[in-house]
Design an enzyme around this catalytic site. Structure first.
Site, mmCIF file in Angstrom:
data_model
loop_
_atom_site.group_PDB
_atom_site.id
_atom_site.type_symbol
_atom_site.label_atom_id
_atom_site.label_comp_id
_atom_site.label_asym_id
_atom_site.label_seq_id
_atom_site.Cartn_x
_atom_site.Cartn_y
_atom_site.Cartn_z
ATOM 1 N N GLY A 1 1.019 -1.169 0.069
ATOM 2 C CA GLY A 1 0.087 -0.059 0.152
ATOM 3 C C GLY A 1 0.773 1.370 -0.022
ATOM 4 O O GLY A 1 1.111 1.847 0.847
ATOM 5 N N TYR A 2 1.249 1.471 -1.352
ATOM 6 C CA TYR A 2 2.208 2.786 -1.462
ATOM 7 C C TYR A 2 1.623 4.085 -2.054
ATOM 8 O O TYR A 2 1.095 4.790 -1.594
ATOM 9 C CB TYR A 2 3.515 2.443 -2.107
ATOM 10 N N SER A 3 1.260 3.453 -3.372
ATOM 11 C CA SER A 3 0.868 4.805 -4.117
ATOM 12 C C SER A 3 -0.823 5.175 -3.796
ATOM 13 O O SER A 3 -1.622 4.451 -3.167
ATOM 14 C CB SER A 3 0.847 4.468 -5.547
ATOM 15 N N GLU B 1 15.116 -3.029 -5.892
ATOM 16 C CA GLU B 1 13.815 -3.114 -6.882
ATOM 17 C C GLU B 1 14.501 -2.951 -8.299
ATOM 18 O O GLU B 1 13.977 -3.610 -9.294
ATOM 19 C CB GLU B 1 12.608 -2.535 -6.244
ATOM 20 N N ASN C 1 9.835 6.219 -15.852
ATOM 21 C CA ASN C 1 11.296 6.638 -16.349
ATOM 22 C C ASN C 1 11.644 8.023 -16.291
ATOM 23 O O ASN C 1 13.011 8.186 -16.479
ATOM 24 C CB ASN C 1 11.341 5.797 -17.961
ATOM 25 N N GLU C 2 10.489 8.652 -16.269
ATOM 26 C CA GLU C 2 10.972 10.190 -16.148
ATOM 27 C C GLU C 2 11.521 10.567 -14.782
ATOM 28 O O GLU C 2 12.421 11.270 -14.849
ATOM 29 C CB GLU C 2 9.764 11.163 -16.519
#
Lengths: 392, 372
Positions: A133-135, A250, A375-376
């Site tokens: 539960g991060y984002s 990761e 990736n940004e």
């Protein structure tokens, strides 16, 4: 404290040389991994891999990097990389491994004895399955912006808010989450790590279908959810630095050449199936991609070499995530391109003996450049933390 | 740390010290007639042992590896290298692998001392890598041979001790040695965009001896030279990148260093990624080539490294000019020297597209699944 294991508990893997260890791992996967689950094109659900989880668990192979005293294999980083390489080479699917990869190391390092005794054995046995539960809707790339609040009330915290992109949360019995425990502190401060039982009243899980049609991740809603204060991991308000450390390793695996390598062999297969194998324009394009994958392997060898030698990965590991996922994406584009109107077919196009899913790699390439930090964001990290360019 | 990497570190340090003391991008501005390089500077490099590196120890050389020389070239390439290190190494490899004992004993110690200057003459057309046919002919004449034909892009451009020429005897291709002062050689220098020189060399019944080694030896030497050119390109990429990062950190517009702008940051990261990939690609390709048992495998490894290095060098130097803005397009600023040198080095021995074509010819996509 005892940890269940039926076999292998006495094997000291660290004393084995690398080649012998690699051979042992290879032999294990060849002997035990179900043939029909090799090289799965989508993330497998718990009911599909439960037996495999149990097999790993029984042999004491479920937690490669955990110390032996906690029931793991006790592999050093070098051997762990070998383990993962062999796993990928054999096409072994991921089990729901958030408990193994994230929660275990987190509790071993930051948890209390009570937390370790309560949770670790059940992760090893597969009795409890963890989700992340991060984002949140307002905290994606800007993860430190989490708003889900945990407010102290006696011996408990009351949690209110919403998490999203929780991979396979519908299969999870527990969630490890980032919550805001201090509303007034600066952004990165005031965040804590909290362990939550998913059966607690007030939690609603809503699976979301991906573009590929799989229910791979979920929204999770928290409405006055009461969680014991003893479920905080580490110090209150110090969760951000713990979360950051978990993300670095990761990135090596998110950028592993596995995705690109298997897409390249799919591209070769499709070229043969569609009779484009001898077309010189295709051959040249294929050679270009083949060299890209070889160089991606060279990059991976560079970074995993640092880990194998016992070194610490720096912020330049983001390069691996960038190049691995973007190479994969270019190959997926090539598959769609040479398939022509094959891209008009959802599911398996009638090519070859088993059909050929033209869009599988293309769909998988979409989240690859987003998850684990877009990736940004990875480029922002390299620009400031590696190239030392000024911040605005 | 092993002794090997300790030795490597010393080589790299000595190359860096030489580069700092003697080289600068501005050195490449002056066209060096007649051979395209400054003989005094070359002597200095010879004292450092650079031409001796690939020469076996029993021939007065250092008996070191391609990887060792590549590591030095990367250092020497950072401030740009207006010296024929790679062309001479190319010829050295051909002689080490393909010359008879007499010629080896005569030439290799002199090459190691920096006194002999051999060149390889193989190319006939402006574009493309060596193909299956060669137009230059060799006719047998007693125990000697006579060569007739035209070779292009010969490096260095003059002052050769002799030339190693790829020619056809009507049946198969072979390598021939022509003395530098032999009759029947006409040369025409061509200036490169970086003020380097190459030569078009015409042979008219020029007298030659045949080397025991043939096309296979040539391919092995070509693979080695291609890897070394990639190493020089890697140095060039480092040099251009470092100048550009400095500029991004110091040049101010809109009240801030331009390196704070995200659009430029992301492109700078892509340049850095190109540089890191070039290094990793080269390192693994050198290992592959050194372990390979056939010249075809060596060429395949070399093609991968050169394709990466050539494409990265163009990407990085073009972006470097863009990031420097108008000043980058002026002749007086050094960053332009990097672009011009990159143009020459990416082309020599085959650019990225040509390497990709050769790589394609050596591999073929195969179905991994059982299909009809």
């Amino acid at each position: 404290m005892t940890y269940p294991r039926t076999q292998g508990s006495t094997t000291d893997w660290t004393r084995m040389d690398d080649a012998a260890f690699r051979a042992a791992v290879r032999e294990f996967f060849a002997r035990h991994y179900p043939e029909n689950l090799r090289y799965a094109s989508a993330r497998l659900r718990l009911d599909e891999v439960r037996d495999w989880y149990a097999t790993l668990s029984e042999h004491g192979w479920i937690a490669p990097s955990w110390p032996q005293e906690y029931g793991g294999m006790g592999l050093d980083p070098g051997k762990h990389v070998i383990f993962v390489e062999e796993q990928e080479a054999h096409g072994v699917a991921r089990v729901p491994d958030h408990g193994i990869i994230m929660v275990g190391p987190l509790l071993i390092q930051e948890g209390t004895d009570e937390q370790r005794a309560r949770y670790l054995p059940r992760i090893l046995s597969g009795e409890e399955i963890w989700c992340q539960g991060y984002s949140e809707p307002g905290a994606g790339s800007d993860l430190a912006n989490v708003r889900t609040a945990a407010v102290r009330d006696g011996d408990d915290y009351i949690v209110n808010g919403q998490k999203t992109w929780s991979t396979l949360a519908q299969d999870g019995t527990h969630m490890f989450m980032l919550v805001r425990t201090d509303q007034d502190a600066k952004k990165q401060e005031g965040i804590s790590f909290l362990l939550v039982d998913m059966t607690t009243p007030g939690i609603t899980v809503r699976p979301m279908k991906t573009l590929a049609g799989h229910e791979e991740f979920c929204e999770v809603f928290f409405d006055d959810v009461r969680v014991p204060a003893a479920n905080i991991v580490g110090e209150v308000n110090r969760g951000w630095s713990i979360a950051k450390a978990l993300l670095t390793f990761e990135r090596l695996f998110l950028g592993s050449p596995k995705l690109a390598q298997s897409a390249l062999s799919r591209l070769g297969t499709l070229a043969v199936l569609t009779g484009q194998n001898d077309d010189p324009v295709f051959r040249e394009r294929f050679a270009g991609l083949e060299m890209d994958v070889a160089d991606l392997n060279a990059l991976y060898r560079h970074f995993s070499g640092i880990v194998k030698a016992g070194g610490k990965l720096g912020p330049d590991i983001s390069l691996q995530k960038i190049y691995g996922t973007e190479t994969f994406s270019r190959i997926a584009d090539a598959i769609v391109e040479i398939a022509g109107t094959g891209a008009m077919i959802g599911g398996r196009a009638p090519l070859g003996d088993d059909g050929f899913d033209v869009l599988a790699a293309f769909y998988n390439a979409r989240p690859a450049t987003i998850y684990g930090g877009t990736n940004e964001i990875q480029r922002n990290i390299v620009a400031t933390a590696v190239l030392d360019l000024p911040r605005r | 740390m092993t002794n090997l990497s300790e030795d490597r570190r010393m080589l790299v340090d000595s190359a860096r010290a030489f580069a700092e003391r003697h080289l600068s991008p501005d050195l490449t501005r002056k066209q060096q007639l007649p051979a395209g390089y400054d003989p005094t500077l070359w002597s200095g490099l010879a004292e450092l042992g650079v031409p001796a590196m690939l020469v076996p120890e029993d021939m007065g050389g250092l008996g070191l590896t391609l990887s060792d020389l590549a590591a030095m070239l990367t250092e020497l390439g950072k401030p740009l290298l207006p010296l024929p290190v790679v062309p001479v190494a190319f010829a050295t490899l051909a002689l080490v692998h393909g010359a008879d004992k007499d010629l080896r004993e005569r030439l290799l110690p002199a090459i190691a001392a920096g006194e002999a200057l051999p060149a390889v003459a193989w190319q006939e057309q402006l574009a493309g890598l060596p193909g299956t046919t060669v137009a230059t002919t060799a006719q047998e004449n007693g125990d000697r041979w006579q060569l007739t034909g035209t070779k292009s892009m010969v490096l260095p451009a003059a002052d050769w001790t002799g030339l190693i020429v790829l020619a056809s005897d009507g049946g198969e291709q072979g390598l021939f040695w022509v003395e530098g002062d032999a009759a029947g050689i006409a040369t025409e220098p061509l200036a490169g965009p970086d003020d380097s020189l190459s030569a078009t060399v015409t042979f008219e019944m020029a007298e030659a001896i045949r080397l025991p080694g043939g096309r296979d030896v040539f391919d092995t030497a070509l693979a080695g030279a291609t890897l070394l050119a990639s190493a020089e390109l890697l140095g060039l990429i480092h040099g251009a990148m470092d100048l550009t990062l400095d500029y991004l950190g110091t040049r101010k517009q809109f009240g801030t260093a331009i390196g704070a702008f995200q659009a430029l940051q992301h492109r700078a990261v892509d340049m850095h990624l190109a540089r890191v990939l070039t290094g990793c690609s080269l390192e693994t390709a050198l290992e592959e080539a050194e372990c390979a048992t056939t010249s075809a495998d060596r060429l395949r490894a070399a093609s991968r490294a050169k394709a990466r290095a050539s494409a990265s060098a163009l990407q990085v130097t073009k972006e470097a000019i863009q990031m420097h803005g108008g000043i980058g397009f002026t002749d007086e600023h050094v960053i332009g020297r990097y672009l011009k040198r990159a143009l020459v080095l990416q082309a020599w021995l085959g650019n990225a597209a040509e390497q990709r074509r050769r790589y394609a010819a050596m591999s073929r996509p195969r179905s991994t699944e059982t299909t009809a």
